[in-house]
Design a protein around this motif. Sequence first.
Motif, PDB file in Angstrom:
ATOM      1  N   VAL A   1       0.833  -1.205   0.000  1.00  0.00           N
ATOM      2  CA  VAL A   1       0.000   0.000   0.000  1.00  0.00           C
ATOM      3  C   VAL A   1       0.870   1.259   0.000  1.00  0.00           C
ATOM      4  CG1 VAL A   1      -0.283   0.353   2.500  1.00  0.00           C
ATOM      5  CG2 VAL A   1      -2.135   0.953   0.955  1.00  0.00           C
ATOM      6  N   ALA A   2       2.067   1.181   0.586  1.00  0.00           N
ATOM      7  CA  ALA A   2       2.982   2.327   0.533  1.00  0.00           C
ATOM      8  C   ALA A   2       3.425   2.577  -0.907  1.00  0.00           C
ATOM      9  CB  ALA A   2       4.196   2.075   1.423  1.00  0.00           C
ATOM     10  N   LEU A   3       3.738   1.507  -1.629  1.00  0.00           N
ATOM     11  CA  LEU A   3       4.136   1.649  -3.033  1.00  0.00           C
ATOM     12  C   LEU A   3       2.976   2.145  -3.893  1.00  0.00           C
ATOM     13  CD1 LEU A   3       6.272  -1.606  -3.305  1.00  0.00           C
ATOM     14  CD2 LEU A   3       7.130   0.746  -3.388  1.00  0.00           C
ATOM     15  N   LEU A   4       1.764   1.739  -3.526  1.00  0.00           N
ATOM     16  CA  LEU A   4       0.585   2.246  -4.228  1.00  0.00           C
ATOM     17  C   LEU A   4       0.500   3.761  -4.117  1.00  0.00           C
ATOM     18  CD1 LEU A   4      -2.153   1.556  -5.672  1.00  0.00           C
ATOM     19  CD2 LEU A   4      -3.176   1.476  -3.390  1.00  0.00           C
ATOM     20  N   TYR A   5       0.977   4.293  -2.984  1.00  0.00           N
ATOM     21  CA  TYR A   5       0.896   5.733  -2.747  1.00  0.00           C
ATOM     22  C   TYR A   5       2.033   6.508  -3.416  1.00  0.00           C
ATOM     23  CZ  TYR A   5      -3.268   6.580  -0.131  1.00  0.00           C
ATOM     24  OH  TYR A   5      -4.583   6.754   0.193  1.00  0.00           O
ATOM     25  N   THR A   6       2.754   5.858  -4.320  1.00  0.00           N
ATOM     26  CA  THR A   6       3.642   6.616  -5.214  1.00  0.00           C
ATOM     27  C   THR A   6       2.831   7.222  -6.355  1.00  0.00           C
ATOM     28  OG1 THR A   6       4.113   4.615  -6.518  1.00  0.00           O
ATOM     29  CG2 THR A   6       5.646   5.158  -4.729  1.00  0.00           C
ATOM     30  N   ALA A   7       1.527   6.976  -6.362  1.00  0.00           N
ATOM     31  CA  ALA A   7       0.657   7.481  -7.432  1.00  0.00           C
ATOM     32  C   ALA A   7       0.807   8.981  -7.681  1.00  0.00           C
ATOM     33  CB  ALA A   7      -0.806   7.129  -7.122  1.00  0.00           C
ATOM     34  N   PRO A   8       0.918   9.829  -6.631  1.00  0.00           N
ATOM     35  CA  PRO A   8       1.078  11.264  -6.910  1.00  0.00           C
ATOM     36  C   PRO A   8       2.300  11.602  -7.766  1.00  0.00           C
ATOM     37  CG  PRO A   8       0.472  10.945  -4.616  1.00  0.00           C
ATOM     38  CD  PRO A   8       0.747   9.585  -5.185  1.00  0.00           C
ATOM     39  N   VAL A   9       3.367  10.802  -7.628  1.00  0.00           N
ATOM     40  CA  VAL A   9       4.565  11.031  -8.443  1.00  0.00           C
ATOM     41  C   VAL A   9       4.241  10.788  -9.917  1.00  0.00           C
ATOM     42  CG1 VAL A   9       6.935  10.325  -8.877  1.00  0.00           C
ATOM     43  CG2 VAL A   9       6.045  10.345  -6.540  1.00  0.00           C
ATOM     44  N   PHE A  10       3.595   9.672 -10.187  1.00  0.00           N
ATOM     45  CA  PHE A  10       3.228   9.357 -11.566  1.00  0.00           C
ATOM     46  C   PHE A  10       2.182  10.342 -12.093  1.00  0.00           C
ATOM     47  CE2 PHE A  10       4.626   5.138  -9.947  1.00  0.00           C
ATOM     48  CZ  PHE A  10       5.679   4.940 -10.830  1.00  0.00           C
ATOM     49  N   SER A  11       1.313  10.819 -11.186  1.00  0.00           N
ATOM     50  CA  SER A  11       0.293  11.784 -11.605  1.00  0.00           C
ATOM     51  C   SER A  11       0.928  13.056 -12.142  1.00  0.00           C
ATOM     52  CB  SER A  11      -0.639  12.123 -10.425  1.00  0.00           C
ATOM     53  OG  SER A  11      -1.418  11.005 -10.069  1.00  0.00           O
ATOM     54  N   LEU A  12       2.045  13.461 -11.539  1.00  0.00           N
ATOM     55  CA  LEU A  12       2.746  14.654 -12.030  1.00  0.00           C
ATOM     56  C   LEU A  12       3.141  14.491 -13.489  1.00  0.00           C
ATOM     57  CD1 LEU A  12       5.183  15.431  -9.065  1.00  0.00           C
ATOM     58  CD2 LEU A  12       3.074  16.640  -9.655  1.00  0.00           C
ATOM     59  N   LEU A  13       3.716  13.322 -13.798  1.00  0.00           N
ATOM     60  CA  LEU A  13       4.196  13.075 -15.157  1.00  0.00           C
ATOM     61  C   LEU A  13       3.036  12.939 -16.142  1.00  0.00           C
ATOM     62  CD1 LEU A  13       6.968  10.455 -14.295  1.00  0.00           C
ATOM     63  CD2 LEU A  13       7.254  12.910 -14.689  1.00  0.00           C
ATOM     64  N   PHE A  14       2.033  12.138 -15.765  1.00  0.00           N
ATOM     65  CA  PHE A  14       0.917  11.914 -16.678  1.00  0.00           C
ATOM     66  C   PHE A  14       0.077  13.176 -16.872  1.00  0.00           C
ATOM     67  CE2 PHE A  14       1.348   7.345 -15.189  1.00  0.00           C
ATOM     68  CZ  PHE A  14       1.976   6.934 -16.353  1.00  0.00           C
ATOM     69  N   SER A  15      -0.063  13.964 -15.800  1.00  0.00           N
ATOM     70  CA  SER A  15      -0.820  15.215 -15.923  1.00  0.00           C
ATOM     71  C   SER A  15      -0.111  16.182 -16.857  1.00  0.00           C
ATOM     72  CB  SER A  15      -1.008  15.859 -14.541  1.00  0.00           C
ATOM     73  OG  SER A  15      -1.823  15.059 -13.721  1.00  0.00           O
ATOM     74  N   ALA A  16       1.228  16.170 -16.812  1.00  0.00           N
ATOM     75  CA  ALA A  16       1.998  17.051 -17.693  1.00  0.00           C
ATOM     76  C   ALA A  16       1.820  16.649 -19.154  1.00  0.00           C
ATOM     77  CB  ALA A  16       3.474  17.007 -17.312  1.00  0.00           C
ATOM     78  N   PHE A  17       1.823  15.348 -19.430  1.00  0.00           N
ATOM     79  CA  PHE A  17       1.737  14.880 -20.806  1.00  0.00           C
ATOM     80  C   PHE A  17       0.298  14.822 -21.331  1.00  0.00           C
ATOM     81  CE2 PHE A  17       5.927  13.048 -19.663  1.00  0.00           C
ATOM     82  CZ  PHE A  17       6.667  13.577 -20.718  1.00  0.00           C
ATOM     83  N   LEU A  18      -0.636  14.416 -20.465  1.00  0.00           N
ATOM     84  CA  LEU A  18      -2.009  14.196 -20.918  1.00  0.00           C
ATOM     85  C   LEU A  18      -2.923  15.390 -20.688  1.00  0.00           C
ATOM     86  CD1 LEU A  18      -2.516  10.506 -19.698  1.00  0.00           C
ATOM     87  CD2 LEU A  18      -1.844  11.308 -21.979  1.00  0.00           C
ATOM     88  N   LEU A  19      -2.631  16.197 -19.644  1.00  0.00           N
ATOM     89  CA  LEU A  19      -3.499  17.321 -19.308  1.00  0.00           C
ATOM     90  C   LEU A  19      -2.802  18.673 -19.480  1.00  0.00           C
ATOM     91  CD1 LEU A  19      -5.145  15.882 -16.050  1.00  0.00           C
ATOM     92  CD2 LEU A  19      -6.045  15.801 -18.383  1.00  0.00           C
ATOM     93  N   ASN A  20      -1.540  18.621 -19.933  1.00  0.00           N
ATOM     94  CA  ASN A  20      -0.764  19.853 -20.153  1.00  0.00           C
ATOM     95  C   ASN A  20      -0.632  20.702 -18.887  1.00  0.00           C
ATOM     96  OD1 ASN A  20      -0.396  19.356 -22.976  1.00  0.00           O
ATOM     97  ND2 ASN A  20      -2.491  20.077 -23.337  1.00  0.00           N
ATOM     98  N   GLU A  21      -0.498  20.031 -17.737  1.00  0.00           N
ATOM     99  CA  GLU A  21      -0.300  20.746 -16.485  1.00  0.00           C
ATOM    100  C   GLU A  21       1.188  20.916 -16.216  1.00  0.00           C
ATOM    101  OE1 GLU A  21      -2.423  18.731 -13.402  1.00  0.00           O
ATOM    102  OE2 GLU A  21      -4.396  19.159 -14.271  1.00  0.00           O
ATOM    103  N   THR A  22       1.540  22.005 -15.545  1.00  0.00           N
ATOM    104  CA  THR A  22       2.947  22.330 -15.296  1.00  0.00           C
ATOM    105  C   THR A  22       3.467  21.609 -14.053  1.00  0.00           C
ATOM    106  OG1 THR A  22       2.593  24.518 -16.244  1.00  0.00           O
ATOM    107  CG2 THR A  22       4.579  24.209 -14.908  1.00  0.00           C
TER     108      THR A  22
END
Length: 315
Positions: free
Chosen positions: A109-130
């Motif tokens: 469950v701790a590794l599952l909570y690395t999701a925010p890190v991946f969200s940064l990358l995917f949001s930048a590529f898919l949602l054009n967020e900085t």
Amino acid sequence: MANSHSATAARLSWIGTIQIITAAICWGTLGIFSTYLNQIGFSGWQITILRIVTAALLVLVMLPKLWPHLVKLRPKQWLGLALQSLIGVLSMSVCYFFAVIYVGAGPAVALLYTAPVFSLLFSAFLLNETITRQSALLALMAVSGVGLTMLGDEAQVNWGIILGLLSGMCYSLYGVLGKRAMHYAHPAPLVFFTSIIISAGVLLLLPETYHTYGQLLTLPLHTWGYALGLSLVGTVVPFALYMKALEKLPATRASVFTIFEPLTAIALAILLLHQSLSLIQYLGVVLILLAALLNAVLNGSTTRVPRWLKRRQKA
């Protein structure tokens, strides 16, 4: 009048907070139910089947209310919802439950909570967020935590760590793709319903699904309880509570209280499963959870008056 609205907003905020914490605690039981089912003889793949297909049967009660929205969906919208389901629900569940089997409920469950890190990358590529400097530093903290969780008695990378990271990646895509779905003004219940139903529909095409339920029918009644707990307590109930809470709290504040999910999973793993970590691994878990918590807090956790209450105030 203003004081009355403020009191109502404060009361709703407390109710929403309790709902979020309860939902997080329910989600934290997933690792326990999956471990019990694995000990009985179910594989990670079969546990995924039991969670998603059983949950789909439970959420069918939502179909009459959501039917008017479903019939209005265009093919492109169905494709987006299908991607969110297959990546964010089906793939995440498979990776997470296998990670629980390999490394235990706490580290998984701790590794599952690395999701925010991946969200940064995917949001930048898919949602054009900085990606801000603050976000990058929090990502670095989370990555450091992952590195420490990989250090036990021996420093090695195993399948549990890799699958745990993949579960975090898929979990982040559930949120990012869900955000894109919300751009089409899909209500949250519709997004949840389709994410479960589409994955369940795929699983029902596989012979392993029927073998799994055939195996379940031959086992004692308490095994059925574990399967129901996995789907009802660990899936349907927490999401329903989370949706109700979002009517009373901003999403950023709600995300702060989901920290109770990994805390619950780790506490239950220690108390019920007698799983323990080394000191350096505990430090890694703390870094991951701290990064997730700071990410939620620093991105805005102030109490806001719900939109419907604002409309009343204007009236």
